[in-house]
Design a protein around this motif. Structure first.
Motif, PDB file in Angstrom:
ATOM      1  N   ALA A 217      44.739  46.715  37.372  1.00  0.00           N
ATOM      2  CA  ALA A 217      43.647  46.689  36.409  1.00  0.00           C
ATOM      3  C   ALA A 217      44.229  46.257  35.069  1.00  0.00           C
ATOM      4  CB  ALA A 217      43.014  48.067  36.307  1.00  0.00           C
ATOM      5  N   ASN A 218      44.267  44.965  34.849  1.00  0.00           N
ATOM      6  CA  ASN A 218      44.959  44.520  33.645  1.00  0.00           C
ATOM      7  C   ASN A 218      44.194  43.431  32.920  1.00  0.00           C
ATOM      8  OD1 ASN A 218      45.208  42.570  35.467  1.00  0.00           O
ATOM      9  ND2 ASN A 218      47.434  42.447  35.473  1.00  0.00           N
ATOM     10  N   LEU A 219      42.886  43.442  33.074  1.00  0.00           N
ATOM     11  CA  LEU A 219      42.112  42.430  32.364  1.00  0.00           C
ATOM     12  C   LEU A 219      42.135  42.681  30.867  1.00  0.00           C
ATOM     13  CD1 LEU A 219      39.050  42.007  34.667  1.00  0.00           C
ATOM     14  CD2 LEU A 219      40.911  40.434  34.308  1.00  0.00           C
ATOM     15  N   LEU A 220      42.214  43.949  30.532  1.00  0.00           N
ATOM     16  CA  LEU A 220      42.269  44.295  29.115  1.00  0.00           C
ATOM     17  C   LEU A 220      43.721  44.250  28.703  1.00  0.00           C
ATOM     18  CD1 LEU A 220      39.896  47.273  29.454  1.00  0.00           C
ATOM     19  CD2 LEU A 220      39.434  45.304  28.063  1.00  0.00           C
ATOM     20  N   LYS A 221      44.006  43.388  27.807  1.00  0.00           N
ATOM     21  CA  LYS A 221      45.417  43.293  27.441  1.00  0.00           C
ATOM     22  C   LYS A 221      45.850  44.548  26.700  1.00  0.00           C
ATOM     23  CE  LYS A 221      44.017  40.926  23.410  1.00  0.00           C
ATOM     24  NZ  LYS A 221      44.201  40.351  22.225  1.00  0.00           N
TER      25      LYS A 221
END
Lengths: 97, 119, 537, 420, 510
Positions: A92-96
């Motif tokens: 879950a790494n869409l949000l930097k």
């Protein structure tokens, strides 16, 4: 009595370490539940030590809250899993950061 | 605390029995290797490969589990209430009734929104 | 037949329902919302839910005000205080608490305007039609064509609000914990149901949830240890134990530290801030607005209540820590915000910085002068929370309006030239930025002034100096946005401004008006927060 | 609770009692298997096992030995550790539940003068303990299903746990009214509270709900979906053989006895002699006699299980869940509230005992009557094109066989859209 | 009420302009702006006529504003304030007239350009008249907003950077002052009733450490505002990017707030701390004088040059203030007025030159006096006044400052005098390079001043000359107002009763 507190503290620490170390959302979540239960143990032990019921009542509430948390948490994890087929926190790494 | 000692004793006996039984199984029975025997059973056809993690199961099971948690918690609250019923005042009585009404509302909501459709 | 035996009757709890009515109304309307959800036909749900929620909030607001006016004076020896401990010691209905209720309900009303706005997504709400659908799937487009909407957001919001209200007035650590969860759980869900960018939204929810649950366990373990120390979970009784302590209190220190971790997390203070930017960015903007304003308010009041009431006797043990956290938070939030390229993330870091400023007010633990009204930690933080919340909701409301074909455009570069295109909108945003920066004649200035005054009076002037320097840092990035909007040429076609709907317009206008009015004439509001007095114990 | 009675037994007494319980349970299981086969055979106009031992009584033992001599299989896809532990996890809690079941009153152990209760131990929360311990058994089933690495087993395990937890709620709610009347959760005190009236009379609806739920809990016909041979082969234990399978078998039968014993304790007066006998024969409730009554009453329930199995067809999964969630639980909830109000009214002396009895009777009859009303086809937003629509075998997440008049293809989403 | 009316007049004018339709004829808009500023000037003159030099604060207004924290809306004028109010009201019409022909980056925004100018005027008047430190601070900070937009939205190349730099510098200063005000609040609140009134703060008891701390908070803010080395770096950038009119408003009026506030707030409220800090401040002031002058010599950009001359002049002003003699302080106050005029002339004239030439570089000019003699003449007058040629206004004030300082510290005075020589250097060099010699290629387009421009510059030039000969009217207003200030400062000073002599003897010993 201190044994129980020690045990609860150990469980809490294990849970906390688990949360920090593990990457799978479900496992992290289970570690949190472990911490909640460690807390319950502490509450009940202290209740015994102080000879009043406050701690036991608290444990009651904690159980309920833990259950509610499970419902919400699993729902969120499941919905993420449905969209990504992965329960790893790292995925879950869409949000930097 | 002594109340619990007998439970431990009984548990130990049961555990010993179960471990013993399951443990001696390899020695009592024959052991004839057969590849098909070790495959999973799928009504006589070649088993289809399982996806990772056991594959997906219906979300309905999740619903069921969630509902169980909610109602189980309800019961957790009802038991002490029931046991202490005769000592309780009207206040506590009404409080628990209010609690039950709340649970019922959640229940109705779930029903209406299709959380209990198994077909 | 077995006759009932009433051997040792358990006495009934004494509850003043009148004093608790706002809380009960909010929770009741939330439950009512669930019933409506179950019985109403789908097509009419949205409007009715919105109206019922609004009506409930208005009633709650009115009753809160009535309760506030009706608070009894407490004849404490030293300070002004009004209110009483209610519900068998579980809830304190006192001046600061009821005032927080009012603030929270006001925030909720403002946010409701954004929740209910259906103008942007072709007549649909900003929340996904069916959260269970996989984003981008056929089911989801079906849900859109069938115009499905999650109307549960309204009850969820009310549940969260009731949790916040309880959180701010809980007089008992376990009540506080329950309230903490009641406020958090609906927010976790609300975070996950954005209509656009669902993946990000779900990810935000997951992070918020895992970290939130983690921190609340810390709070809880702290509560357990405090219970172990004092033999009670009641704040007042803990205070007695703390004041009368004879040992070194190692248990107490650990308890305070753990409780602080839980509360500081909700506040978003460094080093427990990691969730804030992600969640603020990922959550649906109306939710972000509500969360940013209301959670912070509730959590700060709770923080003060715990540390002033229960651990007031040990204030010299915890104050240095809070100082350090405050300094870190102010500086970190301000510096990192400078590097942000996303409006929502920038506002998130700004909220971290503001948490730091608020903590300056808290850390002073200044309870005011005897028998007089003056700026105290409590009153200044309350005022700050109000102006910060209003400006935050306004700013996020504007974020919902600036869009392109893919929904909201939150990248800062896209905001270039906004001032040319719609000067009013950009002007309002500038106003909020100036208020955040604490420029005089905006409400933010008085807010900042208040917390610094309290801190100085509490004897922590170095913190004030660091605070003002951090304000200058923070001002830099607020001003940068203003520069971008007014002095930079738009990139390409620039942002598309969706014509804001009536609700959003009203929200922005109200927020802007409040920011100006309370900047120029803060007197009445200051009077109110000062008359709220100290926490009742 | 009598403080000097519990937790003060000498160690050897405890050991003796524990061993006795263990032996009784194993023997009882062997007996029950034989009993079941004989009774079912009789119902089907067959004879049943009659070769080994008197009346074929040793048949079960022979079967057991045969099972033990079978080859043990570790399927390739299995998770070996969990696969190994699952049967243990299933069987141990089944035994444990019996720790607090009262077989009889206080007695003197023969050849000594030690007095002890015919009950291993008692707890203030004994019933809760039983519920908790039996719930642990569900883990055994789920883990067995999961660890086998087989679709059938997994589905069986999931269904089984879903089913058990669904009916556990109804069961738990049914017990609430007993606690209200007994004012305790200790089994011995509940039995003591039934000195005058067995609870199944005033709490008839609770009793009925409990009995239905207990059948569901133990995965017995007509609720034996987890192991539904026709669809799931063997359910969660498809891949098990030899002693491991025997453990599941044992656990199921012990659970059957456990819920029966609990039903006896909660509603049928426990070890008390049936109504009337005690009046004629004062010694009926003393010494070791009550064990007879207790086992007899338990056997009554076992017979009920068998009877049901011999009579009723297996329900479909959705019918089963539907019944549990939409009938049992609301009725149990409503009844619990009603009991609470009645009890409160009695406390406030609003009712005489007579009235309560009457009212209870009326309510019970009304509730029973509701079972006779055929369920309406409600709310289902009548699928507009039911027949033309392509049939989706996995529509609700469960494989459903196609009806003769429907063609099978993929998803039919129109039905889902109606409810977000 | 007079002061409120005076301050509100331009503010209302600004509001009117802000809402005036953008499509309207720009000349109408400009006329309105000019009219408003002239009304303000008339009002100011009326006030000046009514002002009685010997009567302390006049036109006093006092109303509760934020009762909860003891803030008042309090206005009042003393001689110093009056001087600066006059300066503001005189310069604003001049500036607006000068802005008539400004080519803005976005021509459709003339409205906001002029509106911000008027707003700035109103706020500046408020600052000079405020007698409540909280009100003072609010207005002080508020002046940043118009200036920020004037620089950022209506400036030239690099305006965005300059605007932000300007804002951040001033904001830091302002916020430090805020911290100090917070401290004052804490003190007064502890003493009883919280108050920010000038009169209440005068005799405030405070510990030595506290006083110094608070003094620093105030002083740093003012030192940034009145660019004192080393806090001056924002000024050249801002001046280089802003339009000429904006620069005038910024340097001639707003920066004066810094020096004005040093007198009103630092000296009066923290006399002991002022005493304590004065040696350092004096040195910094002298450094400013030399540094500004030296850097001015090296500048090629006209606007930066003038900005650095201002740094130098502000050095003189601060030197005068912190010398604590009646002579020097009065001189410094007068200097504020005169510097405002002379800098205005310089900025405006160079602005006109830059607009004509399209470049601000000195090297792009040359021999302009041949084609535009009047322009050259005005530049010369402005320049000469800047280098304090006797007969022009700044001479009087500079002389007073130096003479006063001389009695306090001879070395400093001597070094400061070097500044005059350097001033002559930079002004004359600049004049020679731009105006004399052969006409530089590309400078042909530098037209002669037209009538509007002459009218713009005339008032300032006339005043410079007039005040050079007759400074007495202003001094008579200023000096009585300074008496209580100096009394306060020397009251903290244990030894001398007559500050001048004491200062002289001290200086002699050094």
């Amino acid at each position: 009595m201190t044994e129980y507190i020690t045990l609860s503290f150990l469980l809490f620490t294990i849970g906390a370490v688990g949360v920090i170390v593990r990457r799978n959302a479900i496992v992290v979540f289970m570690c949190i539940e472990l911490m909640l239960n460690a807390t319950n143990l502490a509450f009940v032990s202290f209740a015994r030590q102080h000879g009043n019921l406050d701690g036991q009542t608290a444990a009651f509430f904690v159980m309920v809250v833990a259950a509610a948390e499970v419902v919400i948490g699993l729902a969120i994890i499941v919905s993420i899993y449905r969209t990504r087929r992965s329960a790893s926190v790292d995925d879950a790494n869409l949000l930097k950061a | 605390m002594n109340d619990y000692v007998p439970i431990v004793v009984l548990g130990a006996i049961a555990l010993a029995f179960a471990l013993f039984s399951v443990g001696i199984a390899p020695f009592t029975g024959p052991a004839r290797y057969n590849r098909a025997k070790l495959d999973r059973y799928e009504s006589g056809i070649a088993p289809s490969p399982l996806p990772d993690g056991g594959g997906r199961v219906s979300i309905k099971y999740f619903f069921t589990a969630m509902m169980f948690i909610i109602f189980d918690i309800e019961i957790v609250f009802l038991y002490p209430f029931a046991v202490a019923f005769d000592q309780l005042s009207w206040f506590a009585f009404l409080a628990v009734m209010l609690f039950l009404v709340n649970i019922t509302i959640a229940y109705v909501y779930e029903w209406r929104r299709g959380g209990m459709d198994w077909t | 037949m077995i006759a009932p035996t009433a051997d040792t009757p358990i006495p009934a709890a004494q509850i003043d329902y009148g004093a608790l009515s706002p809380l009960l109304i909010v929770a009741g309307v939330a439950v009512l919302g669930l019933v409506l959800e179950a019985v109403l036909p789908r097509r009419r749900r949205f409007v009715i839910q919105a109206i019922v929620t609004a009506a409930g909030l208005v009633v709650a607001l009115v009753t809160s005000v009535l309760v506030y006016l009706d608070l009894p004076d407490v004849d404490e020896v030293e300070r002004v205080a009004r209110g009483a401990v209610e519900a068998e010691g579980a809830v304190t209905v006192d001046g600061p608490g009821v005032l927080t209720w009012i603030l929270l309900v006001v925030f909720a009303l403002l946010s409701l305007g954004l929740f209910a706005e259906r103008r942007f997504e072709a007549g649909l709400s900003p929340f996904t039609g069916r959260a269970a659908d996989v984003p981008g799937s056929r089911e989801e487009s079906e849900a859109v064509t069938h115009r499905l909407e999650h109307t549960e957001v309204f009850p969820l919001m009310l549940f969260a609000l009731s949790g916040m209200m309880l959180f701010a007035t809980a007089n008992d650590l376990i009540t506080m914990f329950v309230a903490l969860e009641v406020l958090s759980l609906p927010l976790y869900v609300l975070c996950a149901v954005a209509r656009r960018r669902r993946l990000i939204s779900q990810e935000a929810a997951l992070k918020y949830f895992l970290l939130g649950a983690f921190s609340s366990v810390f709070f809880l373990y702290g509560a357990a240890l405090a219970y172990g120390y004092a033999g009670s979970l009641n704040l007042t009784l803990i205070d007695e134990a703390v004041t009368a302590r004879s040992d070194s209190g190692g248990l107490l220190l650990v308890a305070m530290a753990m409780i602080a971790v839980g509360l500081l997390f909700k506040i978003g203070a460094v080093p427990f801030h990691a969730w804030t930017p992600d969640v603020y960015q990922g959550a649906p903007t109306p939710v972000t607005a509500f969360m940013a304003a209301a959670t912070k308010a509730a959590a700060f009041v709770a923080l003060m209540r715990v540390f002033f009431v229960a651990f007031g006797g040990a204030s010299w043990d915890w104050r240095p820590t809070i100082w350090a956290v405050a300094v870190l938070t102010m500086i970190f939030g301000s510096i990192v915000a400078i590097a942000q390229t996303d409006v929502k993330r920038m506002l998130a870091y700004s909220s971290i910085a503001h948490a730091g400023f608020l903590l300056v007010g808290v850390s002073a633990a200044y309870l005011g002068v005897a028998d007089g009204l003056s700026v105290t930690s409590v009153s200044s933080v309350l005022f700050y929370l109000f102006v910060y919340g209003v400006a935050t909701i306004g700013a996020f409301a504007i974020v919902t309006v600036v869009r392109d074909s893919a929904g909201e455009t939150t990248h800062l570069a896209k905001w270039a030239g906004l001032g040319r295109q719609s000067p009013w909108l950009a002007g309002a945003f500038t106003l909020f930025m100036l208020s955040f920066a604490g420029i005089p004649l905006t409400a933010g200035f008085i807010g900042k002034w208040g917390v610094f005054a309290a801190a100085w009076a509490g004897g922590t002037w170095p913190l004030v100096v660091i605070g003002v320097l951090a304000s200058a840092l923070a001002a830099y990035f607020y001003v940068r946005v203003v520069v971008l909007m007014f002095f930079t040429e738009p990139v390409g076609d620039g942002p598309t401004i969706a014509a804001p709907g009536v609700l959003t317009t009203v929200v922005i206008a109200l927020a802007a008006i409040a920011t100006v009015v309370f900047g120029i004439l803060p007197g009445p509001m200051l009077d109110v927060v000062q008359h709220a007095g100290a926490f009742v114990r | 609770m009598n403080d000097d009675l519990w937790g003060n037994d000498p160690m050897w007494v405890v050991l003796l009692k524990a061993l006795l319980i263990f032996v009784i349970l194993v023997l009882y299981t062997l007996f029950n298997i034989w009993f079941e086969r004989r009774v079912v055979a009789r119902m089907q106009h067959r004879v049943g096992p009659n070769m080994h031992g008197p009346f074929g009584l040793l048949q079960s033992l022979a079967d057991g030995v045969k099972l033990g001599l079978k080859e043990e299989v570790f399927p390739k896809a299995a998770d070996r550790i969990v696969y190994f532990l699952a049967p243990i996890l299933a069987v141990v809690p089944a035994f444990l539940a019996w720790a607090v079941i009262p077989f009889g009153p206080e007695v003197t152990i023969p050849f000594t003068d030690v007095r002890t209760a015919l009950q291993l131990t008692d707890l203030p929360v004994a019933v809760l303990y039983i519920l908790a311990v039996t719930s642990v058994g569900i883990y055994g089933i789920v883990l067995a299903g999961w660890s086998s690495g087989s679709t059938y087993a997994l589905l069986g395990g999931l269904r089984s746990s879903a089913q058990m937890i669904s009916y556990e709620v109804a069961m738990g709610l049914a017990l609430v009214s007993v606690f209200i009347f007994a004012g305790s959760m200790s089994t011995s005190e509940i039995v003591a509270a039934q000195e005058q009236w067995w609870f199944f009379l005033p709490l008839l609806p609770s009793f009925i709900i409990y009995v239905i739920a207990m059948v569901g809990e133990t995965n017995r016909a007509p609720f034996d979906l987890p192991e539904a041979e026709g669809e799931l082969v063997g359910g969660f234990h498809t891949e098990y053989s030899s002693f491991k399978f025997a453990m599941f078998f044992l656990a199921e039968y012990i659970n059957m006895v456990t819920v029966s014993a609990l039903a006896t304790t909660m509603f049928l007066g426990g070890w008390r002699a049936p109504f009337g006998i005690a009046q004629i024969w004062p010694g009926a409730n003393e010494g070791y006699w009550p064990v007879i009554w207790f086992l007899g009453k338990t056997l009554l329930f076992i017979f009920l299980f068998i009877w049901l199995r011999g009579t009723l067809p297996r329900m479909r999964y959705d019918q089963f869940m539907h019944f549990g969630w939409k009938w049992l639980i609301p009725i149990a909830l409503g009844w619990t509230i009603a009991v609470a109000f009645m009890r409160k009214a009695m406390q406030e002396e609003l009712f005489t005992q007579q009235n309560v009895l009457w009212a209870a009777g009326v309510v019970a009859i009304l509730l029973l009557a509701t079972f006779l009303i055929p369920e309406k086809k409600t709310q289902e937003p009548a699928p507009e094109d039911d027949h033309d629509a392509e049939f989706d075998a996995f529509a609700g997440g469960y494989p459903v066989p196609p009806m003769p008049d429907r063609a099978t293809t993929d998803r039919d989403a129109s039905k889902e859209v109606g409810r977000p | 009420m007079m002061l409120t009316v005076l301050a509100l007049t331009p503010l209302l004018g600004a509001l009117v302009l802000a809402f005036w339709p953008r499509s309207a004829d720009p000349r109408l808009v400009k006329t309105i702006a000019l009219a408003v500023s002239l009304v303000a000037l008339v009002l100011a003159v009326v006030i000046a006529i009514q002002y009685d030099p010997g009567a302390g604060y006049q036109f006093v207004e006092e109303r509760e504003w934020i009762a909860a924290i003891g803030v008042h809306y309090a206005l009042g004028l003393n001689g110093i304030g009056l001087t600066l109010v006059l300066l503001t009201t005189v310069l604003t019409p001049v500036v607006i007239l000068a802005a008539w022909g400004d080519r803005l980056p976005d021509p459709s925004r003339t409205n906001s350009y002029l509106a911000w100018m008027l707003a700035l005027e109103g706020l500046a008047i408020g600052v000079f008249a405020a007698t409540d430190v909280f009100l003072f601070y609010v207005l002080f900070e508020a002046t940043l907003v118009p200036l920020y937009f004037l620089i950022g939205a209506h400036g030239g190349v690099g305006r965005s950077y300059a605007a932000v730099k300007f804002l951040i510098y001033n904001l830091v200063g302002g916020l430090l002052m805020l911290a100090a005000i917070v401290g004052l609040y804490a003190l007064t609140a502890e003493a009883g009733e919280a108050s920010f009134l000038h009169s209440d703060l005068l005799g405030l008891e405070m510990g030595e450490g506290t006083e110094r701390l608070l003094f620093l908070g105030f002083f740093i803010a003012f030192a940034i505002k009145a660019p004192l080395w080393p806090l001056h770096t924002w000024l050249p950038d801002a001046a280089a990017s802003a339009s000429a009119s904006t620069s005038v408003l910024m340097v001639s009026i707003v920066d004066k707030i810094g020096t004005f506030a040093m007198i009103r707030w630092c000296l009066e409220i923290f006399p002991n701390a002022s005493q304590w800090a004065s040696p350092v401040v004096l040195v910094l002031a002298v450094v400013s004088i030399l540094y500004g002058a030296l850097l001015a010599i090296g500048q090629d950009d006209l606007r930066r040059l003038i900005a650095f001359t201002s740094v130098s002049h502000f050095g003189f002003i601060i030197l005068g203030i912190f010398a604590f003699t009646t002579l020097s302080t009065a001189g410094a106050t007068l200097y504020m007025f005169n510097h405002g005029l002379s800098t205005a002339v310089l900025f405006l004239v160079t602005g006109m030159m830059i607009a004509r030439r399209g470049s601000a570089n000195i090297s792009d000019f040359g021999g302009v006096q041949k084609i535009a003699p009047v322009l050259a003449g005005v530049l010369l007058i402005g320049g000469l006044s800047s280098l304090s040629l006797p007969g022009l206004a700044p001479f009087v004030s500079e002389f007073m400052v130096l003479a006063g300082t001389f009695t306090v510290s001879r070395p400093l005075a001597v070094v400061a005098t070097l500044g005059i020589i350097l001033a002559a250097l930079y002004i004359l060099l600049m004049y020679r390079r731009t105006m004399t010699g052969p006409l530089a290629p590309g400078a042909e387009g530098v037209r002669e001043l037209d009538r509007r421009e002459v009218a713009t510059l005339a008032p300032a030039v006339v005043l410079i000359v007039a005040l050079g000969f007759v400074p007495q009217p202003l001094l008579s207003v200023i000096e009585p107002a300074l008496e209580p200030v100096l009394a306060a400062v020397s009251a903290g000073d244990p030894v001398p009763t007559q500050p001048v002599e004491a200062g002289a003897s001290e200086g002699a010993q050094e």
